[in-house]
Design a protein around this motif. Sequence first.
Motif, PDB file in Angstrom:
ATOM      1  N   VAL A 570       0.988  -0.847   0.105  1.00 49.00           N
ATOM      2  CA  VAL A 570      -0.180   0.035  -0.271  1.00 49.00           C
ATOM      3  C   VAL A 570       0.787   1.103  -0.380  1.00 49.00           C
ATOM      4  CG1 VAL A 570      -2.064   1.632   1.214  1.00 49.00           C
ATOM      5  CG2 VAL A 570      -1.817  -0.805   1.722  1.00 49.00           C
ATOM      6  N   ASP A 571       0.484   2.195  -1.025  1.00 51.29           N
ATOM      7  CA  ASP A 571       1.791   3.360  -1.142  1.00 51.29           C
ATOM      8  C   ASP A 571       0.538   4.209  -0.370  1.00 51.29           C
ATOM      9  OD1 ASP A 571       3.359   5.020  -2.138  1.00 51.29           O
ATOM     10  OD2 ASP A 571       2.897   4.935  -3.975  1.00 51.29           O
ATOM     11  N   TRP A 572       1.010   4.593   1.056  1.00 52.95           N
ATOM     12  CA  TRP A 572       0.031   5.503   1.277  1.00 52.95           C
ATOM     13  C   TRP A 572       0.649   6.699   2.213  1.00 52.95           C
ATOM     14  CZ3 TRP A 572       1.314   5.943   6.412  1.00 52.95           C
ATOM     15  CH2 TRP A 572       2.672   6.433   6.761  1.00 52.95           C
ATOM     16  N   ARG A 573       2.009   7.329   1.606  1.00 53.11           N
ATOM     17  CA  ARG A 573       2.763   8.451   2.132  1.00 53.11           C
ATOM     18  C   ARG A 573       2.299   8.802   0.622  1.00 53.11           C
ATOM     19  NH1 ARG A 573       6.219   7.990   6.644  1.00 53.11           N
ATOM     20  NH2 ARG A 573       7.033   5.402   7.223  1.00 53.11           N
ATOM     21  N   THR A 574       2.522  10.205   1.377  1.00 49.43           N
ATOM     22  CA  THR A 574       1.990  11.358   0.386  1.00 49.43           C
ATOM     23  C   THR A 574       3.487  12.825   0.649  1.00 49.43           C
ATOM     24  OG1 THR A 574       0.078  12.591   1.858  1.00 49.43           O
ATOM     25  CG2 THR A 574      -0.074  11.113   0.154  1.00 49.43           C
ATOM     26  N   PRO A 575       3.200  13.906   0.037  1.00 54.04           N
ATOM     27  CA  PRO A 575       4.211  15.185   0.508  1.00 54.04           C
ATOM     28  C   PRO A 575       3.433  15.565   2.210  1.00 54.04           C
ATOM     29  CG  PRO A 575       4.223  15.171  -1.868  1.00 54.04           C
ATOM     30  CD  PRO A 575       3.195  13.737  -1.378  1.00 54.04           C
ATOM     31  N   ASN A 576       2.172  15.513   2.112  1.00 56.67           N
ATOM     32  CA  ASN A 576       1.509  15.965   2.936  1.00 56.67           C
ATOM     33  C   ASN A 576       0.824  14.884   4.903  1.00 56.67           C
ATOM     34  OD1 ASN A 576       1.122  18.848   2.244  1.00 56.67           O
ATOM     35  ND2 ASN A 576      -0.706  18.027   1.383  1.00 56.67           N
ATOM     36  N   ARG A 577       1.352  13.607   4.208  1.00 56.89           N
ATOM     37  CA  ARG A 577       1.183  12.875   5.268  1.00 56.89           C
ATOM     38  C   ARG A 577       2.540  12.177   5.684  1.00 56.89           C
ATOM     39  NH1 ARG A 577      -2.721   9.043   2.916  1.00 56.89           N
ATOM     40  NH2 ARG A 577      -4.115  10.078   3.625  1.00 56.89           N
ATOM     41  N   CYS A 578       3.042  11.850   6.593  1.00 61.44           N
ATOM     42  CA  CYS A 578       4.158  10.935   6.827  1.00 61.44           C
ATOM     43  C   CYS A 578       4.975  10.974   5.730  1.00 61.44           C
ATOM     44  CB  CYS A 578       3.885   9.664   7.077  1.00 61.44           C
ATOM     45  SG  CYS A 578       2.410   9.650   8.928  1.00 61.44           S
ATOM     46  N   PRO A 579       5.642  12.242   4.938  1.00 58.67           N
ATOM     47  CA  PRO A 579       6.292  11.817   4.054  1.00 58.67           C
ATOM     48  C   PRO A 579       8.188  11.383   4.068  1.00 58.67           C
ATOM     49  CG  PRO A 579       6.609  14.076   4.696  1.00 58.67           C
ATOM     50  CD  PRO A 579       5.748  13.193   5.810  1.00 58.67           C
ATOM     51  N   VAL A 580       8.837  11.304   3.504  1.00 60.67           N
ATOM     52  CA  VAL A 580       9.600  10.515   3.268  1.00 60.67           C
ATOM     53  C   VAL A 580      10.777  10.612   2.504  1.00 60.67           C
ATOM     54  CG1 VAL A 580      10.989   7.946   3.874  1.00 60.67           C
ATOM     55  CG2 VAL A 580       9.092   7.685   4.463  1.00 60.67           C
ATOM     56  N   PHE A 581      11.893  11.846   3.445  1.00 59.29           N
ATOM     57  CA  PHE A 581      12.941  12.205   2.291  1.00 59.29           C
ATOM     58  C   PHE A 581      13.463  11.529   2.220  1.00 59.29           C
ATOM     59  CE2 PHE A 581      10.746  15.050   5.354  1.00 59.29           C
ATOM     60  CZ  PHE A 581       9.353  15.583   3.812  1.00 59.29           C
ATOM     61  N   CYS A 582      14.045  10.996   1.123  1.00 62.88           N
ATOM     62  CA  CYS A 582      14.611  10.128   0.224  1.00 62.88           C
ATOM     63  C   CYS A 582      15.560  10.832  -0.294  1.00 62.88           C
ATOM     64  CB  CYS A 582      14.987   9.156  -0.674  1.00 62.88           C
ATOM     65  SG  CYS A 582      13.282   7.846   0.041  1.00 62.88           S
ATOM     66  N   ASP A 583      15.598  12.190  -0.275  1.00 61.22           N
ATOM     67  CA  ASP A 583      16.652  12.895  -1.102  1.00 61.22           C
ATOM     68  C   ASP A 583      18.367  13.070  -0.404  1.00 61.22           C
ATOM     69  OD1 ASP A 583      17.532  14.562  -3.610  1.00 61.22           O
ATOM     70  OD2 ASP A 583      17.408  16.177  -2.886  1.00 61.22           O
ATOM     71  N   TYR A 584      18.058  13.153   1.155  1.00 62.41           N
ATOM     72  CA  TYR A 584      18.529  12.695   1.943  1.00 62.41           C
ATOM     73  C   TYR A 584      20.279  12.648   1.719  1.00 62.41           C
ATOM     74  CZ  TYR A 584      21.029  12.301   6.685  1.00 62.41           C
ATOM     75  OH  TYR A 584      22.217  12.351   7.308  1.00 62.41           O
ATOM     76  N   TYR A 585      19.471  11.184   0.645  1.00 63.36           N
ATOM     77  CA  TYR A 585      21.091  10.425   0.494  1.00 63.36           C
ATOM     78  C   TYR A 585      21.661  10.519  -0.572  1.00 63.36           C
ATOM     79  CZ  TYR A 585      19.249   7.752   4.258  1.00 63.36           C
ATOM     80  OH  TYR A 585      18.283   7.402   6.033  1.00 63.36           O
ATOM     81  N   ASN A 586      21.084  11.611  -1.357  1.00 70.43           N
ATOM     82  CA  ASN A 586      21.497  12.169  -2.924  1.00 70.43           C
ATOM     83  C   ASN A 586      23.103  13.381  -2.913  1.00 70.43           C
ATOM     84  OD1 ASN A 586      19.950  10.109  -4.059  1.00 70.43           O
ATOM     85  ND2 ASN A 586      17.923  11.831  -4.406  1.00 70.43           N
ATOM     86  N   GLU A 587      24.084  12.344  -3.131  1.00 72.32           N
ATOM     87  CA  GLU A 587      24.737  13.830  -3.835  1.00 72.32           C
ATOM     88  C   GLU A 587      24.484  15.181  -4.474  1.00 72.32           C
ATOM     89  OE1 GLU A 587      28.667  12.148  -4.242  1.00 72.32           O
ATOM     90  OE2 GLU A 587      28.456  10.581  -2.879  1.00 72.32           O
ATOM     91  N   GLU A 588      25.200  15.837  -4.377  1.00 75.73           N
ATOM     92  CA  GLU A 588      24.345  17.152  -4.774  1.00 75.73           C
ATOM     93  C   GLU A 588      24.733  17.123  -6.521  1.00 75.73           C
ATOM     94  OE1 GLU A 588      25.353  21.739  -5.765  1.00 75.73           O
ATOM     95  OE2 GLU A 588      26.353  20.432  -3.737  1.00 75.73           O
ATOM     96  N   GLY A 589      23.440  17.224  -7.512  1.00 74.47           N
ATOM     97  CA  GLY A 589      23.332  16.879  -8.536  1.00 74.47           C
ATOM     98  C   GLY A 589      23.091  15.075  -9.226  1.00 74.47           C
TER      99      GLY A 589
END
Length: 691
Positions: A570-589
């Motif tokens: 179930v894909d239940w997360r949204t930007p407004n409901r309990c978001p997960v920020f995977c960009d934290y692991y991405n290096e710039e670019g």
Amino acid sequence: MQLCTISLFSVHGEIKSSNLNEFETSLTKIVLIIKNPHLELVIKNTGEILLNSLNIELPYENGNLTIFEPSTFYIIVKTNIGVKLEIQLSPIMQVYIYLESSYFDQVCGLCGNFNDKQVDDFIIPNGMFVQDLDTFTHSWRSEQTCRKVPTDVIDPCSINIQKDKYISTCPPSMTYRSNVYSCQPTCKSLSTPDISCRVDFTPIDGCICDEGLYLTPHDCILPMVYFNCSLEPVGSTGIECLNSCQNLNVDCYSNECVSGCVCPKDMLADGKGGCVPSDRCTCFYNDKIYNHNEVAKIGCNNCTCDNRKWVCDDQGALADCLIYGEGNYITFDKRHYRYSGQCVYTLVQDYCGNDLQNGTFRIISENTECSDTGSTCSKSIKVFLYDHILQLSDGQVELTDEGTVSESPFQIKNTSLYLIITTSNGLVLIWDKKTSLAIKITGDFQHRVCGLCGNYDGNSNNDFNTRGQCTVEDVIEFGNSWKLLPSCPETEIMVEPCEINPHRKSWAQRQCGIILSDSFKPCHSEVDPSSYYEACVKDSCACDEGGDCDCYCTAIAVYAQACLSHCICVDWRTPNRCPVFCDYYNEEGNCEWHYKPCGVNCMKTCRNPSGHCLSEPAKVEGCYPNCPEDQPFFEETSMECVAQCGCYDNMGYYYKPGDKIESCNNCYVCECTTDGIICEYNVSGILAERY
């Protein structure tokens, strides 16, 4: 309820809409049928009593039945076959059914199977276990003409009948219309004028034929034939007792004969409007009909329909115990409870009963207060396995060795949101790095474990087994018995968090309502959402200001993970409901990391460079990388894609190529190389050992 092994008796209940509220139902009639000698006892909520269609006066006794009225509220029925009914007439009709112990594990129906195992009470007539309440209740209908009515799992205090929409279910080939103002086109009207079409009437609502179709009274699809009750002897049964693949083992009670299309005597209704031979019956699952020999995915198993019954492959499912949020527990045998003690507790161990000296593992939890309502959370976990101790705390994992065994029995996989820990003796732990822990064990541990997770014997009724091996009913007595520190404060009865913080209840119900919504509907038939919803509301009410989202996000994530363990994503997360920020692991670019609600299939990692897995211990949601071709391996410790993997020592610690590694022997200097860990003699520099 009925006897399933032989046809001896059955008890039926007629449930109809309440006169006061059409959205509520109540019991209006109880019918007891005894097969030999044939007796049919009908007791109505009006107090009328009929035996074989004749009115009787109380008290009554005939050698097979004893019926009397001890008070104006109750009627007692005692039989000579070990069945007793206590029927309440006022203020509303209720029935209590008592059986002698000789019926243990011999009955079936809405009352369950009387085997002391609550976990398998929802068994439908074809022998399949389901979790969906609608499917279970509808499968045991005594009259096959009854429509399936969805059951909403909601707080009854929140019902507002003014807001409920009127719903009408129409037969196939017909459509509901709210403004019918003319006659329906019939087959007869094609040849003879229909007089009813000349009659004017106020527009009404109802089901009418789809455009281009004509109404016919006796349109049966071959090989079905029309059964006309008016031409049959008194006592005949029509489509209300239609023999079908879904109700073959369910006794039918006929209130009145209903005419309609039926199958020939050597065939059964297939549930799709047709008939099939009795040895090639269809199967039913999740509101869908499957043909004989058709394959379906049920949970994580591939199942084949084999004449009404599902035959499934065995994927070696593990039993799991769940500890999450603010004192929520689900045992291996699926007993749900809340316990809020502040101490160190034994969650599960195999130092139990006669194996006190032969145990291999113990998992303990340190519970501390985490809200101003007195609720507690699991803040630190310790796993004792052989001579090793694994500690989970503050999102980190620490491993120590207290014995002579040098090789770690743990394998640790980091998936950003979760740590998945597998052990050499078959345990799997899934930790969300906060307050949620799932403990999975194999069937080898059945009847061999104890603790707050229960005893894993298939019977949830005796899960509250204390350290002294006494089964109790009080959750506080049970929980206190598994304390490891006698100096801990006494545990008090929990006050409902929503009573302490009533202003948070409506917000909590609104946020947690997603568990009951259509977003999770595919999972409702596999994992009952009601207890997860209740826990979510209570945890959200208990959370301190500022921790609101974390509480209900954890509760929803726990239910989503329970669904995923049944292979329902179930894909239940949204930007407004309990978001997960995977960009934290991405290096710039770069944009290698992405959120995946269903986890990923086997990846190329430094532990598994081939990328081939015989089996996955568990799939979890989280952030996962798409590693580029020039860096194809995922290294889970540093959470990055690498071109060349490093080394793991015997304790499971990772080293990059070129890293120096401390040796237990002071005479050697060790280094991680592309060929593994190489140790050289410190004095001569001669290559001495390679791991």
